[in-house]
Design a protein around this motif. Structure first.
Motif, PDB file in Angstrom:
ATOM      1  N   PRO B 153       0.809  -1.227   0.000  1.00 55.77           N
ATOM      2  CA  PRO B 153       0.000   0.000   0.000  1.00 55.77           C
ATOM      3  C   PRO B 153       0.841   1.276   0.000  1.00 55.77           C
ATOM      4  CG  PRO B 153      -0.172  -1.154   2.118  1.00 55.77           C
ATOM      5  CD  PRO B 153       0.805  -1.902   1.284  1.00 55.77           C
ATOM      6  N   THR B 154       2.169   1.146   0.225  1.00 58.16           N
ATOM      7  CA  THR B 154       3.008   2.335   0.318  1.00 58.16           C
ATOM      8  C   THR B 154       3.269   2.988  -1.028  1.00 58.16           C
ATOM      9  OG1 THR B 154       4.946   0.926   0.196  1.00 58.16           O
ATOM     10  CG2 THR B 154       4.192   1.582   2.413  1.00 58.16           C
ATOM     11  N   ARG B 155       3.189   2.218  -2.072  1.00 54.39           N
ATOM     12  CA  ARG B 155       3.469   2.819  -3.373  1.00 54.39           C
ATOM     13  C   ARG B 155       2.161   3.239  -4.051  1.00 54.39           C
ATOM     14  NH1 ARG B 155       5.074  -2.425  -7.016  1.00 54.39           N
ATOM     15  NH2 ARG B 155       2.928  -3.101  -7.380  1.00 54.39           N
ATOM     16  N   THR B 156       2.265   3.970  -5.136  1.00 60.20           N
ATOM     17  CA  THR B 156       1.073   4.425  -5.850  1.00 60.20           C
ATOM     18  C   THR B 156       0.466   3.242  -6.587  1.00 60.20           C
ATOM     19  OG1 THR B 156       2.396   6.377  -6.270  1.00 60.20           O
ATOM     20  CG2 THR B 156       0.191   6.302  -7.267  1.00 60.20           C
ATOM     21  N   ASN B 157      -0.736   2.894  -6.205  1.00 58.83           N
ATOM     22  CA  ASN B 157      -1.412   1.775  -6.861  1.00 58.83           C
ATOM     23  C   ASN B 157      -2.544   2.299  -7.741  1.00 58.83           C
ATOM     24  OD1 ASN B 157      -0.217  -0.771  -5.831  1.00 58.83           O
ATOM     25  ND2 ASN B 157      -0.746   0.154  -3.853  1.00 58.83           N
ATOM     26  N   TYR B 158      -2.616   1.764  -8.929  1.00 54.60           N
ATOM     27  CA  TYR B 158      -3.663   2.174  -9.867  1.00 54.60           C
ATOM     28  C   TYR B 158      -4.740   1.095  -9.915  1.00 54.60           C
ATOM     29  CZ  TYR B 158      -0.042   5.390 -11.320  1.00 54.60           C
ATOM     30  OH  TYR B 158       0.920   6.345 -11.319  1.00 54.60           O
ATOM     31  N   PHE B 159      -5.968   1.521 -10.139  1.00 50.97           N
ATOM     32  CA  PHE B 159      -7.065   0.561 -10.263  1.00 50.97           C
ATOM     33  C   PHE B 159      -6.792  -0.422 -11.405  1.00 50.97           C
ATOM     34  CE2 PHE B 159     -10.989  -0.707 -12.458  1.00 50.97           C
ATOM     35  CZ  PHE B 159     -11.582  -1.440 -11.440  1.00 50.97           C
ATOM     36  N   SER B 160      -6.210   0.108 -12.473  1.00 51.59           N
ATOM     37  CA  SER B 160      -5.976  -0.727 -13.661  1.00 51.59           C
ATOM     38  C   SER B 160      -5.055  -1.915 -13.356  1.00 51.59           C
ATOM     39  CB  SER B 160      -5.392   0.120 -14.794  1.00 51.59           C
ATOM     40  OG  SER B 160      -4.178   0.676 -14.369  1.00 51.59           O
ATOM     41  N   SER B 161      -4.240  -1.782 -12.296  1.00 54.43           N
ATOM     42  CA  SER B 161      -3.352  -2.893 -11.931  1.00 54.43           C
ATOM     43  C   SER B 161      -4.125  -4.136 -11.519  1.00 54.43           C
ATOM     44  CB  SER B 161      -2.447  -2.485 -10.764  1.00 54.43           C
ATOM     45  OG  SER B 161      -1.729  -1.329 -11.116  1.00 54.43           O
ATOM     46  N   ARG B 162      -5.376  -3.949 -11.143  1.00 52.94           N
ATOM     47  CA  ARG B 162      -6.199  -5.078 -10.703  1.00 52.94           C
ATOM     48  C   ARG B 162      -6.731  -5.907 -11.886  1.00 52.94           C
ATOM     49  NH1 ARG B 162      -7.783  -4.822  -5.613  1.00 52.94           N
ATOM     50  NH2 ARG B 162      -7.550  -2.919  -4.408  1.00 52.94           N
ATOM     51  N   LEU B 163      -6.593  -5.343 -13.080  1.00 52.11           N
ATOM     52  CA  LEU B 163      -7.259  -5.961 -14.233  1.00 52.11           C
ATOM     53  C   LEU B 163      -6.347  -6.887 -15.023  1.00 52.11           C
ATOM     54  CD1 LEU B 163      -9.118  -2.823 -15.656  1.00 52.11           C
ATOM     55  CD2 LEU B 163     -10.097  -4.659 -14.291  1.00 52.11           C
ATOM     56  N   SER B 164      -6.930  -7.949 -15.502  1.00 55.21           N
ATOM     57  CA  SER B 164      -6.237  -8.817 -16.457  1.00 55.21           C
ATOM     58  C   SER B 164      -7.279  -9.358 -17.428  1.00 55.21           C
ATOM     59  CB  SER B 164      -5.532  -9.965 -15.729  1.00 55.21           C
ATOM     60  OG  SER B 164      -6.473 -10.736 -15.024  1.00 55.21           O
ATOM     61  N   TYR B 165      -6.784  -9.795 -18.576  1.00 53.16           N
ATOM     62  CA  TYR B 165      -7.706 -10.214 -19.643  1.00 53.16           C
ATOM     63  C   TYR B 165      -7.243 -11.539 -20.247  1.00 53.16           C
ATOM     64  CZ  TYR B 165      -8.058  -5.147 -19.302  1.00 53.16           C
ATOM     65  OH  TYR B 165      -8.158  -3.884 -18.824  1.00 53.16           O
ATOM     66  N   ALA B 166      -8.174 -12.268 -20.795  1.00 53.63           N
ATOM     67  CA  ALA B 166      -7.809 -13.486 -21.529  1.00 53.63           C
ATOM     68  C   ALA B 166      -8.680 -13.574 -22.781  1.00 53.63           C
ATOM     69  CB  ALA B 166      -8.014 -14.725 -20.674  1.00 53.63           C
ATOM     70  N   VAL B 167      -8.066 -14.005 -23.869  1.00 56.02           N
ATOM     71  CA  VAL B 167      -8.801 -14.245 -25.112  1.00 56.02           C
ATOM     72  C   VAL B 167      -8.417 -15.645 -25.591  1.00 56.02           C
ATOM     73  CG1 VAL B 167      -9.194 -13.526 -27.497  1.00 56.02           C
ATOM     74  CG2 VAL B 167      -8.773 -11.798 -25.746  1.00 56.02           C
ATOM     75  N   GLN B 168      -9.415 -16.432 -25.935  1.00 52.90           N
ATOM     76  CA  GLN B 168      -9.146 -17.793 -26.399  1.00 52.90           C
ATOM     77  C   GLN B 168      -9.916 -18.075 -27.678  1.00 52.90           C
ATOM     78  OE1 GLN B 168     -10.413 -19.976 -22.765  1.00 52.90           O
ATOM     79  NE2 GLN B 168      -8.276 -20.644 -22.656  1.00 52.90           N
ATOM     80  N   LEU B 169      -9.286 -18.846 -28.553  1.00 54.03           N
ATOM     81  CA  LEU B 169      -9.981 -19.360 -29.718  1.00 54.03           C
ATOM     82  C   LEU B 169     -10.265 -20.832 -29.425  1.00 54.03           C
ATOM     83  CD1 LEU B 169     -10.735 -18.140 -32.499  1.00 54.03           C
ATOM     84  CD2 LEU B 169      -8.779 -19.355 -33.432  1.00 54.03           C
TER      85      LEU B 169
END
Lengths: 183, 301
Positions: B153-169
């Motif tokens: 928590p000491t460093r600058t955390n962005y909301f976007s860091s919580r996100l991940s994505y997956a794409v599958q065929l």
């Protein structure tokens, strides 16, 4: 030469007159209904093919099993995949006769009782089926209606142990077809 | 007398031959001019997941599939941990069939309280008859958000860091009645990775299949190969799972062994810590329960 052409004309005439006695549909309706303790199963097929030769009483049906529509998608999948195995046995056929065809006047409007007798093939098994129905002659069309019951075990359609008490072992079949004159 | 009998028999024979022939003719006439129909393949897999990964199946239109995914702890964790029974990762998912070609899903996972939302779109459907298509092809995409506190928590955390994505065929084919195989190339993007050497874009290639043992029981297997030099700061193995599908009316039960503790794409593809040879594997099960929300419209007579 002359006799040949005479025979040809005769044959043509004969086949024509025979053709005029044939009735056909590709959009007949078959409903099946089974009322089990837990599951009521109802399905409709509106792409039933049928043909009747009014001269001889010969009567045939063909039903594509994948064309049965169920209320629940899962039931339809189980019907095709687990019960009738429609990949292996895509259609069901009936080959038989209207045994009292002489009593039915297809040229005269009215309602007639019909005795139907023949062999029904389903799930690769053929059994004798006999039922009573009606034919209504109306403006050159033939409206046929009949009901009969089949037992699943007769067609080697097995109900798994887990659901054996929740679904019915017999199925009521209702047939409702409107036959047109075949050209 | 003899001659008369013979004549009668011959006559009967002739009649029966003509009758049978006429009925065959009638059936032949019926088949004539029949429009060939398209025969779509159904039930390539029994559930929307082969085991832990996506299958080409979606919930049927108007149906809601409730999926409970449960992975116990490691089998080699000893009696003290009852061989993993004391520990569990759980994902609860709801999958809805919007149309025949679109399925949407949401899920919540106990691993870092991760929510995921996904869509599966059917691009091609295997069929034969009037139209021929050898495979069914879906594209699957998800977004995952972990919602536990940031580890530092000491460093600058962005909301976007919580996100991940997956794409599958998802490319699958049902061979006959009992064998189905699928190939699954996957792409995972993580906005935040542990170390600078770890890649944000990760590629894997996998697949799976099922073999029906009876009308309602099948054995399934699934494998995903993680290409090297992508996940480097921690060791991640290829994911391999093996199990049984049991179908009972409205439920499909899947019981399996896997070396992936994670239950959604990002984790089982890129964070598989277990190793089969160590017995560092997990007993797991999925329970699929299908609810019909919108009944299929049937024209009543």
């Amino acid at each position: 030469m002359r006799t040949n052409s005479l025979i040809l004309i005769l044959v043509t005439l004969l086949s024509f007159s025979a053709g005029a006695q044939k009735f056909i549909t590709k959009t007949g309706h078959i409903k099946f209904y089974s009322d089990g303790a837990v599951e009521k199963i109802e399905a409709h097929n509106r792409q039933v093919s049928s043909m009747l030769d009014a001269a001889t009483g010969q009567f045939v049906f063909k039903v594509l099993l994948k064309s049965f529509e169920f209320e629940k998608a899962l039931m339809q999948e189980h019907f095709n995949e687990n019960y009738v195995e429609s990949d292996k046995f895509p259609d069901s056929k009936f080959i038989g006769n209207v045994t009292n065809i002489k009593e039915i006047n297809v040229a005269k409007d009215g309602s007639y009782d019909a005795q139907v007798d023949g062999m029904l093939t389903l799930h690769g098994v053929t059994n004798h089926v006999k039922t009573k129905g009606t034919f209504e002659v109306k403006q050159g069309k033939l409206v046929g209606k009949a009901k009969f019951t089949i037992t699943l075990a007769d067609y080697k359609i097995t109900i798994p142990g887990a659901v054996v008490n929740s679904i019915s072992k017999t199925v009521d079949i209702s047939v409702d077809i409107t036959l047109d004159k075949a050209n | 007398m003899k001659r008369k009998l013979l004549l009668i028999f011959a006559f009967i024979g002739m009649i029966s031959v003509t009758t049978v022939k006429a009925q065959d003719d009638l059936m032949a006439m019926l088949n004539q001019g029949e429009k060939p129909s398209i025969d779509y393949t159904t039930a390539t897999f029994k559930s929307t997941h082969i085991i832990i990964g996506q299958s080409i199946e979606t919930a049927p239109t108007g149906n809601l599939n409730f999926v409970i995914t449960h992975h116990f702890g490691a089998l080699n964790s000893g009696y003290e941990n009852l061989f993993g029974l004391k520990q569990a990762a759980i994902r609860l998912g709801l999958e809805y069939g919007v149309t025949r070609w679109l399925g949407v899903a949401v899920g919540i996972n106990t691993d870092k309280n991760t929510w995921d939302g996904s869509a599966k779109i059917k691009l091609l459907r295997q069929c034969k008859g009037a139209k021929h298509m050898p495979v069914t092809v879906d594209i699957f995409g998800n977004t995952a958000i972990y919602t536990t506190k940031f580890t530092d928590p000491t460093r600058t955390n962005y909301f976007s860091s919580r996100l991940s994505y997956a794409v599958q065929l998802l490319v699958a084919r049902k061979f006959g009645n009992s064998l189905s195989l699928q190939i699954t190339p996957s792409y995972v993007h993580k906005n935040m990775v542990p170390m600078a050497d770890d890649k944000n874009d990760i590629f894997t290639l996998g697949g799976g299949g099922r073999l029906k043992l009876s009308q309602r029981v099948s054995i399934n297997a699934e494998y995903h190969h993680l290409f090297p030099k992508q996940v480097v700061s921690t060791k991640s193995y290829d994911s391999f799972s093996f199990g049984v599908d049991i179908e009972t009316g409205g439920h499909v039960f899947q019981i399996f062994l896997t070396n992936s503790y994670g239950e959604y794409e990002q984790t089982y593809l890129t964070e598989t810590r277990g190793k089969w040879s160590n017995g560092n594997i997990f007993l797991g099960f999925n329970i699929n329960r299908m609810f019909t929300i919108v009944n299929h419209k049937m024209a009543k007579e």
